[in-house]
Design a protein around this motif. Structure first.
Motif, PDB file in Angstrom:
ATOM      1  N   ASP A  42       0.822  -1.214   0.000  1.00  0.00           N
ATOM      2  CA  ASP A  42       0.000   0.000   0.000  1.00  0.00           C
ATOM      3  C   ASP A  42       0.852   1.257   0.000  1.00  0.00           C
ATOM      4  N   HIS A  53      -6.382   7.372   2.804  1.00  0.00           N
ATOM      5  CA  HIS A  53      -7.628   6.636   2.632  1.00  0.00           C
ATOM      6  C   HIS A  53      -8.814   7.590   2.447  1.00  0.00           C
ATOM      7  N   LEU A 109     -10.445  -2.094   4.745  1.00  0.00           N
ATOM      8  CA  LEU A 109     -10.019  -1.441   3.509  1.00  0.00           C
ATOM      9  C   LEU A 109      -8.701  -1.989   2.993  1.00  0.00           C
ATOM     10  N   ILE A 110      -7.746  -2.210   3.896  1.00  0.00           N
ATOM     11  CA  ILE A 110      -6.399  -2.568   3.447  1.00  0.00           C
ATOM     12  C   ILE A 110      -6.265  -4.041   3.092  1.00  0.00           C
ATOM     13  N   GLN A 157      -8.571   8.373  -1.182  1.00  0.00           N
ATOM     14  CA  GLN A 157      -8.525   7.211  -2.065  1.00  0.00           C
ATOM     15  C   GLN A 157      -9.891   6.558  -2.210  1.00  0.00           C
ATOM     16  N   PHE A 158     -10.716   6.639  -1.134  1.00  0.00           N
ATOM     17  CA  PHE A 158     -12.019   5.974  -1.129  1.00  0.00           C
ATOM     18  C   PHE A 158     -13.134   7.015  -1.026  1.00  0.00           C
ATOM     19  N   ALA A 205     -11.802  -0.271  -3.334  1.00  0.00           N
ATOM     20  CA  ALA A 205     -12.103   0.988  -4.015  1.00  0.00           C
ATOM     21  C   ALA A 205     -13.201   0.794  -5.057  1.00  0.00           C
ATOM     22  N   GLU A 213     -10.864   0.635   8.808  1.00  0.00           N
ATOM     23  CA  GLU A 213      -9.738   0.734   7.885  1.00  0.00           C
ATOM     24  C   GLU A 213      -9.056  -0.612   7.689  1.00  0.00           C
ATOM     25  N   ASP A 246      -7.684  -5.555   0.693  1.00  0.00           N
ATOM     26  CA  ASP A 246      -7.527  -5.552  -0.768  1.00  0.00           C
ATOM     27  C   ASP A 246      -7.976  -4.174  -1.237  1.00  0.00           C
ATOM     28  N   THR A 247      -7.037  -3.246  -1.274  1.00  0.00           N
ATOM     29  CA  THR A 247      -7.392  -1.845  -1.510  1.00  0.00           C
ATOM     30  C   THR A 247      -8.012  -1.636  -2.890  1.00  0.00           C
ATOM     31  N   ASP A 248      -7.498  -2.308  -3.918  1.00  0.00           N
ATOM     32  CA  ASP A 248      -8.032  -2.110  -5.267  1.00  0.00           C
ATOM     33  C   ASP A 248      -9.480  -2.561  -5.358  1.00  0.00           C
TER      34      ASP A 248
END
Length: 731
Positions: free
Chosen positions: A360, A647, A612-613, A650-651, A620, A609, A615-617
């Motif tokens: 990340d 974040h 979220l991390i 990003q989101f 999103a 959070e 699988d960030t792709d």
């Protein structure tokens, strides 16, 4: 073991140089000089040497019963050769001697079959490799050669026995070739045996063709027999004679094709001289060579195509059982190994922490290179002490024969090696690791040992004080509790034993309830179980998906009833990391909203959070789909754990919930420090167009402070405790 192998290799080299090479050299000399008596004497001597070598090898290896038929057949050949030497008749045309030779060949064939059965084809599925050539090859070779020699007057003609001898030798040749080709490990004894029968077949063909052509070649025949017998003796003396070479399943399929190929080439060679009119020696030979060449070319191309298919299958098999990035065997291969495991083994489960954060922070390329470096270090530490598998994004499994205590020491080395910082370009990488050790015992299923090692690793990770934990009775009891809890959750999903409680979220400007957070409760055997007690088990078992779907449906159903009765509040539903990985989540949410008549703006999706991390792709994409529907996305527990400011951009975050640990500290003596932090979070979110919720409001004083700091909403017991639908929405 290594010294014994070297000693056996030395005996083989000495025997070959001092005995076999001289015999072969003299045989070649006899052929060059056309000295038939010398060649005949050498054939007798070499038969005796080969038979004795096989018998001695069997006695030395404790396999007399296996090799005795082969030894008897070779020694019988020596006896027959001796009788033939002192017989006044022509050995080529004496029926009795030819029948005796045929019997000796049959005994040799039986002996070779027993030897192959013991050392090369112990798998019952490989029996067709023995039966097919034994039945098929003699029929086509013998039949074609007898058709070629159509001038044979009757079955007592000695040439019939000679043809049958050649056919038997051809069958054994094909069989040994098949075993040599399909065995998983190279065995030189098979090769020597194969070469010997190939020379023996050549000798028989020369004898038969010479006899039918009216030009007997006894010296050539006997010289070739000497060479063949010398190769048999070399096979018996070689150290590989006693080595088992089981068939490779990937190669066995090609065995039948090669049997047909070799036999077909033999037929072409045998019958080609019979076509085209006259059977002149030169013309027949040329036709034989042309036909054999064409058939061999076609069959070689066919065999090459089969080899290509096998290589592709092997490559696909490798790709399916190995990790593409590190080259290590994967979880699929581990499952195969453990399913076949019968011995007690230790399993180390290594969990590496920080690789996802590296990806990340520095990008996927750096993350992949960091993973490869970790795999290299793990393999370097483990070495030949065990087998390493990559079973997950950050997880490795090592299977070893060590006792648990020794395996734990290896785990310490792994933790030390993986935790040592390293650089990739300008990035400094610092990781942490934990290891769990499972030890198989009598009655333990090997696959369960991997689960136990995983449980021990999770315990080490949760404890934090011990990087290496060995699975013990305490962990076994905890594992049993988790199993019971998992079973209870499954039953609760099936029976609908869950209930939602609702806690209000209040506007700091108007004091009006703008939303209710749906909080899950589980009624189990008369008690109410809070999510903190079962959510981890629900996540690890995968039941969180079914539970999450139930929560979403129930919450929308009840908020729909509330809004249809005149209410205007929204509902906030918690989302797990597992649910966030589902690319079809937005579609399911859309259907649920339509089913219960709730507008998308009345639904808040709340997540941490940590989710979220994972699988960030993918996160999103899923959150963007939800935002496009009009659903609001709320980020819970902001300020603790994996909090990262990027974040927020990003989101598609609409609401940030400031963790209660910051909010409650506002009333402490040094609360001004937390006040600065909360003020900064509120200001940053306001500038990004994000609303804020202050969690943990328990009294009027905290409610006033967060309102003065600019927080948009408040939530806590001061505004209302979590209650079932009827009580919560009645207020």
């Amino acid at each position: 073991m290594e010294n014994t192998t070297m000693r056996n290799q030395g005996w083989f080299s000495a025997f070959a140089l001092l005995v076999l090479v001289p015999l072969v050299g003299i045989a070649v000399f006899a052929q060059v000089m056309d000295n038939d008596p010398l060649a005949e004497a050498l054939a007798v001597i070499t038969s005796a040497v080969a038979g004795s070598a096989v018998l001695i090898a069997g006695i030395r290896l404790g396999e007399s019963a296996v090799v005795t038929p082969l030894a008897v057949g070779l020694l019988s050949t020596a006896v027959i050769q001796t009788i033939d030497h002192y017989s006044p008749h022509d050995s080529v045309t004496t029926p009795a001697l030819e029948v005796a030779v045929l019997c000796a060949h049959s005994i040799v064939a039986f002996g070779v079959m027993r030897w192959l059965r013991a050392h090369g084809l112990s798998d019952q599925r490989s029996w067709p490799l023995l039966l097919l050539p034994v039945v098929f090859v003699p029929l086509v070779w013998g039949g074609s050669m007898l058709w070629l020699g159509a001038g044979v007057a009757h079955l007592h003609d000695p040439r019939v026995a000679a043809v049958l001898c050649v056919s038997v030798d051809a069958a054994i040749l094909v069989t040994v070739m098949q075993v040599s080709l399909v065995t998983a490990r190279h065995n030189r004894a098979f090769n020597f045996m194969c070469y010997g029968f190939a020379v023996n077949v050549a000798a028989g063909v020369a004898l038969v063709m010479g006899a039918w052509g009216g030009h007997p070649m006894p010296t050539l025949y006997r010289s070739l027999v000497v060479i063949a017998l010398a190769l048999f003796a070399a096979a018996a003396v070689h150290p590989d004679f006693a080595r088992h070479a089981p068939p490779d399943a990937m190669q066995v399929r090609r065995g039948a094709y090669q049997v047909v190929e070799i036999a077909t080439v033999g037929v072409a060679v045998a019958i080609a001289p019979g076509f085209g009119g006259a059977r002149g020696e030169l013309g027949a030979t040329l036709r034989m060579l042309v036909v054999a060449g064409l058939v061999a070319l076609i069959l070689t191309r066919t065999d090459r195509a089969l080899r290509d298919l096998e290589r592709e299958a092997a490559a696909a098999r490798y790709d399916g059982t190995h990790d593409a990035l590190t080259g290590l065997p994967n979880r699929t291969r581990l499952a195969e190994v453990m399913a076949a495991e019968k011995n007690s083994r230790s399993v180390l489960y290594l969990g590496v922490d920080g690789l996802r954060t590296v990806a990340d922070s520095f990008g996927r390329g750096v993350g992949d290179r960091a993973l490869v470096e970790v795999a290299r270090r793990v393999q370097q530490v483990v070495g030949s002490q065990g087998s390493t598998y990559r079973v997950g994004g950050e997880d490795f499994v090592i299977v070893t024969d060590m006792r648990a205590a020794v395996a734990a020491a290896l785990g310490e080395h792994l933790v030390t090696s993986v935790s040592e910082p390293f650089r990739i370009g300008d990035a400094r990488i610092a990781l942490t690791a934990h290891v769990g050790v499972g030890q198989a015992s009598d009655g333990t299923v090997p696959v369960d040992v991997v689960r136990e090692a995983d449980a021990a690793m999770q315990s080490a990770r949760a404890d934090g004080a011990q990087p290496v934990v060995v699975f013990d009775e305490r962990l076994r009891a905890e594992a049993l509790d988790r199993l019971e809890l998992t079973a209870g959750l499954r039953e609760a999903v099936a029976n609908g034993s869950f209930e939602l409680n609702y806690q209000p979220i209040v506007s700091n400007t108007t004091g009006r309830v703008v939303a209710y957070e749906a909080l899950l409760r589980w009624h189990r055997e008369g008690d109410v179980v809070n999510p903190e007690e079962f959510m981890e088990v629900a996540e690890s078992s995968g039941l969180i998906v079914e539970i999450g779907d139930w929560v979403l449906d129930a919450a929308l159903s009840e908020i729909g009833r509330h809004r249809r009765s005149g209410g205007r509040s929204a509902v906030s539903v918690n989302l797990s990391a597992r649910q966030l990985q589902d690319p079809g989540l937005a579609e399911r949410v859309d259907r649920a909203l339509a089913r219960h008549g709730v507008p998308p703006s009345a639904l808040w999706i709340e997540l941490t959070e940590t989710a979220l991390i994972a699988d960030t792709d993918n996160a999103a994409r899923v959150l963007s789909d939800l935002a496009d529907l009009g659903v609001r996305v709320s980020l819970d527990d902001f300020g603790v754990g994996y909090s990262a400011l990027n974040h927020l951009s990003q989101f598609p975050i609409s609401v940030v919930k400031i963790d209660k640990s910051f909010v409650r500290a506002l009333g402490d003596d040094d609360g001004y420090k937390r006040q600065v932090v909360v003020s900064a979070i509120v200001a940053m979110c306001r500038s990004l167009g994000i609303e804020t919720v202050a969690e943990g409001i328990e009294d009027a004083s905290l409610a006033t402070r967060v309102r003065d700091l600019g927080c948009t909403y408040s939530q806590g017991w001061f505004h209302g405790r979590p209650e079932p639908f009827t009580a919560a929405f009645a207020g």
